[in-house]
Design a protein around this motif. Structure first.
Motif, mmCIF file in Angstrom:
data_model
loop_
_atom_site.group_PDB
_atom_site.id
_atom_site.type_symbol
_atom_site.label_atom_id
_atom_site.label_comp_id
_atom_site.label_asym_id
_atom_site.label_seq_id
_atom_site.Cartn_x
_atom_site.Cartn_y
_atom_site.Cartn_z
ATOM 1 N N TRP A 1 92.568 81.015 70.277
ATOM 2 C CA TRP A 1 93.381 82.152 69.836
ATOM 3 C C TRP A 1 94.821 81.735 69.562
ATOM 4 N N PHE A 2 95.309 80.711 70.278
ATOM 5 C CA PHE A 2 96.692 80.287 70.069
ATOM 6 C C PHE A 2 96.848 79.619 68.709
ATOM 7 N N LEU A 3 95.798 78.975 68.210
ATOM 8 C CA LEU A 3 95.823 78.425 66.860
ATOM 9 C C LEU A 3 95.997 79.555 65.851
ATOM 10 N N MET B 1 94.392 69.447 74.088
ATOM 11 C CA MET B 1 93.220 68.604 73.858
ATOM 12 C C MET B 1 93.048 68.217 72.394
ATOM 13 N N ALA B 2 93.768 68.886 71.493
ATOM 14 C CA ALA B 2 93.572 68.657 70.055
ATOM 15 C C ALA B 2 93.918 67.239 69.634
ATOM 16 N N SER B 3 94.883 66.626 70.314
ATOM 17 C CA SER B 3 95.298 65.273 69.936
ATOM 18 C C SER B 3 94.383 64.204 70.516
ATOM 19 N N ARG B 4 93.436 64.594 71.335
ATOM 20 C CA ARG B 4 92.511 63.637 71.944
ATOM 21 C C ARG B 4 91.211 63.598 71.142
ATOM 22 N N SER B 5 90.719 62.405 70.885
ATOM 23 C CA SER B 5 89.485 62.284 70.112
ATOM 24 C C SER B 5 88.276 62.582 70.986
ATOM 25 N N VAL B 6 87.167 62.895 70.320
ATOM 26 C CA VAL B 6 85.915 63.141 71.036
ATOM 27 C C VAL B 6 85.511 61.902 71.830
ATOM 28 N N THR B 7 85.608 60.740 71.203
ATOM 29 C CA THR B 7 85.249 59.494 71.880
ATOM 30 C C THR B 7 86.085 59.273 73.128
ATOM 31 N N ARG C 1 95.319 67.039 62.085
ATOM 32 C CA ARG C 1 95.288 68.384 61.498
ATOM 33 C C ARG C 1 95.490 69.463 62.558
ATOM 34 N N PHE C 2 95.087 69.197 63.797
ATOM 35 C CA PHE C 2 95.140 70.229 64.829
ATOM 36 C C PHE C 2 96.343 70.069 65.758
ATOM 37 N N SER C 3 97.348 69.333 65.296
ATOM 38 C CA SER C 3 98.610 69.343 66.025
ATOM 39 C C SER C 3 99.231 70.729 65.888
ATOM 40 N N ALA C 4 100.055 71.089 66.837
ATOM 41 C CA ALA C 4 100.704 72.400 66.776
ATOM 42 C C ALA C 4 101.571 72.515 65.523
ATOM 43 N N GLU C 5 102.256 71.425 65.169
ATOM 44 C CA GLU C 5 103.139 71.472 63.997
ATOM 45 C C GLU C 5 102.344 71.721 62.717
ATOM 46 N N CYS C 6 101.255 70.993 62.513
ATOM 47 C CA CYS C 6 100.445 71.186 61.310
ATOM 48 C C CYS C 6 99.830 72.583 61.291
ATOM 49 N N SER C 7 99.368 73.034 62.440
ATOM 50 C CA SER C 7 98.733 74.352 62.516
ATOM 51 C C SER C 7 99.719 75.463 62.173
ATOM 52 N N ALA C 8 100.985 75.300 62.571
ATOM 53 C CA ALA C 8 101.992 76.315 62.274
ATOM 54 C C ALA C 8 102.485 76.233 60.834
ATOM 55 N N THR C 9 102.416 75.051 60.239
ATOM 56 C CA THR C 9 102.964 74.836 58.900
ATOM 57 C C THR C 9 101.996 75.253 57.810
ATOM 58 N N VAL C 10 100.736 74.851 57.946
ATOM 59 C CA VAL C 10 99.721 75.210 56.945
ATOM 60 C C VAL C 10 99.136 76.557 57.362
ATOM 61 N N ARG C 11 99.507 77.581 56.649
ATOM 62 C CA ARG C 11 99.189 78.950 57.024
ATOM 63 C C ARG C 11 98.858 79.753 55.773
ATOM 64 N N PRO C 12 98.391 80.981 55.910
ATOM 65 C CA PRO C 12 98.052 81.761 54.707
ATOM 66 C C PRO C 12 99.219 81.917 53.738
#
Length: 571
Positions: free
Chosen positions: A202-204, A233-239, A540-551
């Motif tokens: 929801w924060f995204l 957790m977004a900056s951490r890879s699945v591996t 792509r899921f950094s907070a900065e990218c998430s806030a910048t690329v928006r509708p």
């Protein structure tokens, strides 16, 4: 420090409540618009009257409120919501049928879905189900898949291990524990992390909806990461995450297998994005009754009822702007003629790269704010699809309403890296990862519509560069070398399928065709053959990218929608 954070959080909560929940204006969800279920339409001619309405200037409605570029689910869904609050919307689609990746095509009597394989989170009381019911007036029906809904197959034919993936918040981990005794703690911790990250999405959404100054404040003060487990957790890879949980290589692969639904190998994929998909299927998996085209078929009449239209064969070649850099419409190519269509709002579902790099004038492309967004995103992985038409029923062929994820070994990252870095002909002869699904086995109406026939959809990844030399050739005549390369892929993949499904033999194959990354470019407008839009990696899921690329874009009256704004759409 924590007192200051608490005060800021309280102020933020008050602001969000007033900004989001007290916004004036009509609500498309105010009224339950579900209607009594109508009979399924199976005649192609009748469905095509809705799905294949060709563009003519005379068909463009007057006094438009908005234009939507692209008829994928993101574009159609938004157009429906606007229609439900009385807006007149024109949706323009470059292909010859509406639906984007939800469209179907027919060859030799076989109907193939190009993008829909299974949808999760569709229990009747769930918000996602309520939303889809509202978008289709309750006419879109869903058939549950078998449980287990996924089968993870690891290893070569002589040493294959199959791990069933069950739905159910408790059953999913409980069944895994039966296959991996001694790994109970790792499985429990994996589930805890997945659920916590998934619930924090929801924060995204919040960062993309609140005013830009507030979004920037949350990002640059570090509050977004501090307040949201999703972003932590977004900056951490699945591996990275799963390797900390267990030393069991097969379990690591089972934790990671679903990366194919968003397109990044585990070492590059964001654990938060991965968690969204795992959570999405915890309550089950479903398939649209009547096939994927039912989705667009039941959305379009709602748009039309409000005075709008969905027109195909309508390639938008540029967005129109006035001297104040405000979007005022689009230009559509009709043969060699440009036809201008005007509206006070333009919404692009064509993807961020197509929108900014192809549809904007050069001087607007060069704007720092536009370039900043482009610099934060990159093209996703190219997709390879094989469409297989078979003689025989699902019983004859041993097909069920489930999916198979087949990997030649458990070291998933190494498999993908070696494959994508290899010589294209060598890689084509040994595809190490394959998704296998049978749309015909999932759809209860299939046998009535196509008796004695079955289909398989086979999906993997392929480099756009392997096929780029043929991108400018006519789509139906790309030459012998191109066809030979496709045939190598088809032959090697068919061998894998026959080894896993022993009832499928070559004499049962009535139709086989491959769709390559350049096929995706032609039919769905994917710049580099992507099947999930922009890359879904950690950046792509950094907070900065998430806030910048928006509708909202940096250009007034121009908006973005679709999978590049939030996450990949319906699978």
């Amino acid at each position: 420090m924590w007192i200051i954070v608490a005060i800021i959080c309280a102020a933020l909560a008050a602001f969000v409540y007033n900004y989001v929940f007290r916004t004036s204006g009509p609500n498309p969800f105010d009224i339950d618009t579900r209607e009594p279920l109508k009979p399924l339409v199976t005649q192609k001619k009748e469905k095509n009257k809705v799905l294949k309405q060709g563009f003519l200037a005379s068909k463009v409605p007057e006094n438009l409120d908005a234009i939507v570029i692209g008829s994928g689910i993101g574009g159609l869904g938004l157009a429906v919501l606007l229609a439900k609050v009385g807006k007149r919307v024109l949706v323009l689609e470059q292909h010859d049928r509406a639906g984007g990746c939800c469209h179907t095509f027919t060859e030799k009597g076989f109907e193939f879905d190009v993008g829909i394989h299974y949808i999760g989170d569709l229990l009747e009381h769930k918000p996602f189900r309520c939303m889809l019911d509202q978008l289709t007036n309750g006419q879109l029906q869903w058939e549950p898949l078998d449980n287990p809904f996924d089968q993870v197959v690891l290893g070569p034919p002589e040493n294959r291990r199959t791990y069933p993936i069950y739905s159910g918040r408790n059953r999913f981990p409980d069944e895994l524990k039966k296959f991996f005794p001694g790994e109970e703690a790792a499985i429990d911790e994996y589930m805890r992390l997945v659920k916590k990250a998934g619930r924090s999405v929801w924060f995204l959404c919040l960062l993309k909806l609140v005013p830009v100054p507030l979004a920037k404040f949350l990002v640059y003060t570090g509050l977004a990461n501090r307040l949201s487990f999703f972003f932590r957790m977004a900056s951490r890879s699945v591996t990275e995450v799963v390797n900390e949980l267990t030393e069991n290589n097969d379990l690591r692969a089972v934790f990671s297998y679903i990366f194919g639904t968003y397109g990044n190998m585990p070492k590059d994929g964001s654990f938060s994005m991965h968690s969204l998909l795992v959570c999405h299927y915890l309550t089950g998996a479903w398939y649209p009754i009547g096939g994927a085209s039912e989705i667009a078929y039941h959305m379009i009449p709602i748009i039309e009822k409000a005075g709008g239209a969905v027109l195909v064969r309508a390639p938008v070649n540029r967005i129109l702007f006035n001297d104040n850099k405000e979007a005022i419409g689009v230009s559509v190519m009709k043969g060699q003629e440009e036809i201008h269509v005007h509206a006070p709002k333009v919404i692009s579902n064509a993807g961020i790269f197509n929108t900014y790099q192809k549809l904007l004038p050069k001087e607007l492309q060069a704007m720092p704010a536009i370039q900043k967004q482009l610099g934060m995103m990159k093209n996703g992985a190219g997709g390879l699809s094989i469409f297989l038409g078979l003689t025989g029923t699902k019983e004859d062929l041993g097909l069920k309403a489930d999916n198979y994820w087949i990997f030649t070994e458990h070291n998933l990252d190494e498999l993908v890296v070696t494959y994508l870095k290899g010589n294209r002909e060598e890689s084509a002869r040994s595809v190490p990862l394959l998704f296998v699904a049978s749309p015909s086995a999932k759809d209860p109406t299939w046998e009535e519509r196509s008796p004695g026939k079955s289909t398989l959809s086979l999906v993997s990844f392929a480099n756009y560069e392997w096929f780029e030399e043929w991108k400018d050739d006519k789509v139906t005549n790309r030459g012998t070398d191109y066809n030979e390369l496709k045939q190598i892929f088809c032959d090697s993949i068919l061998e894998v399928v026959m080894s896993v499904f022993p009832k499928i033999t070559r004499d049962k194959v009535e139709f086989i065709e491959a769709g390559t990354p350049i096929t995706n470019t032609h039919y769905i407008g994917a710049p580099k053959g992507e099947i999930y839009g922009a890359d879904h990696g950690t950046a792509r899921f950094s907070a900065e990218c998430s806030a910048t690329v928006r509708p909202q874009t940096p250009l007034k009256n121009l908006y973005l929608t679709g999978q590049d704004v939030f996450v990949c759409e319906i699978q």
